[in-house]
Design a protein around this motif. Structure first.
Motif, short mmCIF file in Angstrom:
data_model
loop_
_atom_site.label_atom_id
_atom_site.label_comp_id
_atom_site.label_asym_id
_atom_site.label_seq_id
_atom_site.Cartn_x
_atom_site.Cartn_y
_atom_site.Cartn_z
N LEU A 144 -1.59 -30.40 17.00
CA LEU A 144 -0.58 -31.44 16.90
C LEU A 144 0.73 -30.87 16.36
N PRO A 145 1.86 -31.53 16.60
CA PRO A 145 3.13 -31.04 16.06
C PRO A 145 3.11 -30.88 14.55
N GLU A 146 2.44 -31.78 13.84
CA GLU A 146 2.43 -31.69 12.38
C GLU A 146 1.59 -30.52 11.88
N ASP A 147 0.74 -29.95 12.73
CA ASP A 147 -0.10 -28.83 12.30
C ASP A 147 0.71 -27.57 12.03
N GLU A 148 1.91 -27.47 12.59
CA GLU A 148 2.71 -26.27 12.38
C GLU A 148 3.68 -26.41 11.22
N ARG A 149 3.63 -27.56 10.54
CA ARG A 149 4.54 -27.80 9.42
C ARG A 149 3.77 -28.07 8.13
N GLU A 150 4.45 -27.81 7.01
CA GLU A 150 3.85 -28.05 5.70
C GLU A 150 3.68 -29.55 5.47
N PHE A 151 2.63 -29.90 4.76
CA PHE A 151 2.39 -31.31 4.46
C PHE A 151 3.42 -31.80 3.46
N THR A 152 3.97 -32.97 3.73
CA THR A 152 4.94 -33.57 2.82
C THR A 152 4.50 -34.97 2.43
N GLN A 153 4.84 -35.35 1.24
CA GLN A 153 4.55 -36.70 0.77
C GLN A 153 5.83 -37.53 0.76
N ALA A 161 10.10 -31.38 7.80
CA ALA A 161 9.26 -30.57 6.92
C ALA A 161 9.38 -29.09 7.28
N SER A 162 9.15 -28.23 6.30
CA SER A 162 9.21 -26.78 6.53
C SER A 162 8.06 -26.32 7.41
N TYR A 163 8.33 -25.28 8.18
CA TYR A 163 7.28 -24.70 9.01
C TYR A 163 6.31 -23.91 8.14
N ARG A 164 5.06 -23.91 8.56
CA ARG A 164 4.06 -23.08 7.89
C ARG A 164 4.35 -21.60 8.18
N PRO A 165 3.81 -20.71 7.38
CA PRO A 165 4.11 -19.28 7.56
C PRO A 165 3.65 -18.74 8.92
N VAL A 166 4.35 -17.72 9.37
CA VAL A 166 3.95 -16.93 10.52
C VAL A 166 3.29 -15.66 9.99
N VAL A 167 2.12 -15.32 10.52
CA VAL A 167 1.38 -14.14 10.06
C VAL A 167 1.34 -13.11 11.18
N LEU A 168 1.68 -11.87 10.85
CA LEU A 168 1.62 -10.76 11.80
C LEU A 168 0.58 -9.77 11.33
N GLY A 169 -0.36 -9.45 12.22
CA GLY A 169 -1.29 -8.37 11.96
C GLY A 169 -0.74 -7.08 12.53
N LEU A 170 -0.58 -6.06 11.67
CA LEU A 170 0.10 -4.82 12.09
C LEU A 170 -0.79 -3.62 11.88
N ASP A 171 -0.99 -2.88 12.96
CA ASP A 171 -1.71 -1.61 12.92
C ASP A 171 -0.68 -0.51 12.73
N LEU A 172 -0.74 0.19 11.62
CA LEU A 172 0.27 1.21 11.32
C LEU A 172 0.16 2.43 12.22
N GLU A 173 -0.93 2.53 12.97
CA GLU A 173 -1.00 3.61 13.98
C GLU A 173 -0.06 3.32 15.14
N HIS A 174 0.15 2.02 15.41
CA HIS A 174 0.97 1.62 16.54
C HIS A 174 1.92 0.50 16.11
N PRO A 175 2.87 0.80 15.23
CA PRO A 175 3.80 -0.24 14.74
C PRO A 175 4.93 -0.47 15.73
N ALA A 192 10.85 -19.91 8.97
CA ALA A 192 9.54 -19.87 8.31
C ALA A 192 9.35 -18.53 7.63
N PRO A 193 8.57 -18.48 6.56
CA PRO A 193 8.24 -17.19 5.94
C PRO A 193 7.35 -16.38 6.85
N LEU A 194 7.49 -15.06 6.76
CA LEU A 194 6.68 -14.14 7.55
C LEU A 194 5.80 -13.32 6.62
N LEU A 195 4.51 -13.31 6.90
CA LEU A 195 3.56 -12.48 6.17
C LEU A 195 3.06 -11.40 7.11
#
Length: 304
Positions: A144-153, A161-175, A192-195
């Motif tokens: 759902l659209p709300e699944d990509e955003r932070e919960f707000t009251q 609402a702010s977007y939830r973080p984006v996560v990148l998995g990085l292999d340092l052999e092939h960056p 959005a924040p990037l992890l």
């Protein structure tokens, strides 16, 4: 990785594909690109632009028609093109990927059983993710659209609402630059924040040297030395990207363990998980693990 000028979503009438098309419409809006809806395996019809999708007299409205009209009402400012083709799903989607910036598909098609979690091995989605020349986003049914955003009251609208973080998995052999650049850009268009997560295991006894850039990593030693070297390698790899995106909130995480398992943990509460695939190769073990089990949309980015 090619640089197309459209977001393409595969439509097969399943709930997953319709939810994926809605995700694709939101992404097209964020990136200010047109959206192409592609329905493969049926009698071809002339491409039609929405909202001017008028069903000719004597023809029953199709799944593609209904999806296009629904999305045009939900996203009135979006340029939407709907297209049918007789070509089977996999070759049609792979051909579309060659002309697209991003290809979006549902996690399972008509053959998916609702009791099955994750993406079906051998499905159209997995085959396309393993062979497309552009990033492929796999979206679960029920996203759902709300699944990509932070919960707000309170009275804060979901769209603010702010977007939830984006996560990148990085292999340092092939960056690869294509992979890192896609992650930074995707986080930037969302503000959005990037992890960035690098997971590693101890090298085999017969090959004790860490498989990361030798110019950054110190002489091989124990686990602590290897982790220190990998942290330095990750920081060095991301440094030019931090300069290119100076306003991006970026966090780095180096963890010991199987990459797939660690990425699943890191993506808890995330809005999007990004993994890489070397061009011309199959999906790696970590990519297959997260595709089957992750709870947020996952992007597979091909790179050289």
């Amino acid at each position: 990785m090619n640089s197309g000028t459209t977001i393409t979503a595969g439509i097969d009438g399943s709930r997953a594909s319709l939810d994926a098309a809605d995700w694709a419409a939101r992404e097209a809006g964020r990136r200010r690109l047109p959206l192409r809806l592609l329905h493969a395996g049926t009698r071809p019809r002339v491409s039609a632009r929405v909202p001017d999708v008028d069903v000719p007299a004597g023809r029953t409205r199709t799944t593609l028609d209904r999806a296009a009209i629904q999305l045009s009402y939900a996203h009135p400012a979006l340029d939407i093109v709907a297209r049918d083709t007789e070509t089977p799903a996999v070759p049609a989607l792979l051909a579309a990927a060659a002309e697209s910036e991003t290809l979006v598909v549902g996690s399972r098609g008509r053959t998916g059983h609702p009791a099955l979690a994750g993406f079906l091995t051998g499905s159209v989605a997995l085959t396309v993710a393993a062979g497309a020349t552009c990033p492929v986003v796999l979206v679960r049914a029920g996203e759902l659209p709300e699944d990509e955003r932070e919960f707000t009251q309170g009275r804060t609208p979901m769209s603010a609402a702010s977007y939830r973080p984006v996560v990148l998995g990085l292999d340092l052999e092939h960056p690869a630059d294509d992979l890192i650049g896609y992650a930074f850009d995707t986080a930037a268009v969302r503000s959005a924040p990037l992890l960035v997560v690098h997971a590693w295991t101890l090298s085999p006894l017969h090959d004790p040297a860490p498989a990361v850039p030798s110019a950054i990593v110190p002489s091989p030693g124990g686990a602590n030395d290897q982790e220190t070297g990998r942290r330095r390698a990750l920081t060095g790899t991301l440094r030019p990207w931090r300069h290119k995106f100076p306003d991006a909130p970026v966090a780095e995480q180096v963890v010991h363990g199987r990459p797939g398992d660690q990425l699943l943990r890191a993506s808890t509460g995330a809005g999007l998980l990004i993994v890489g695939r070397r061009a011309g190769e199959r999906l790696g073990r970590a990519a297959r693990t997260v595709i089957r089990q992750v709870t947020c949309p996952v992007v597979v980015v091909p790179h050289g």
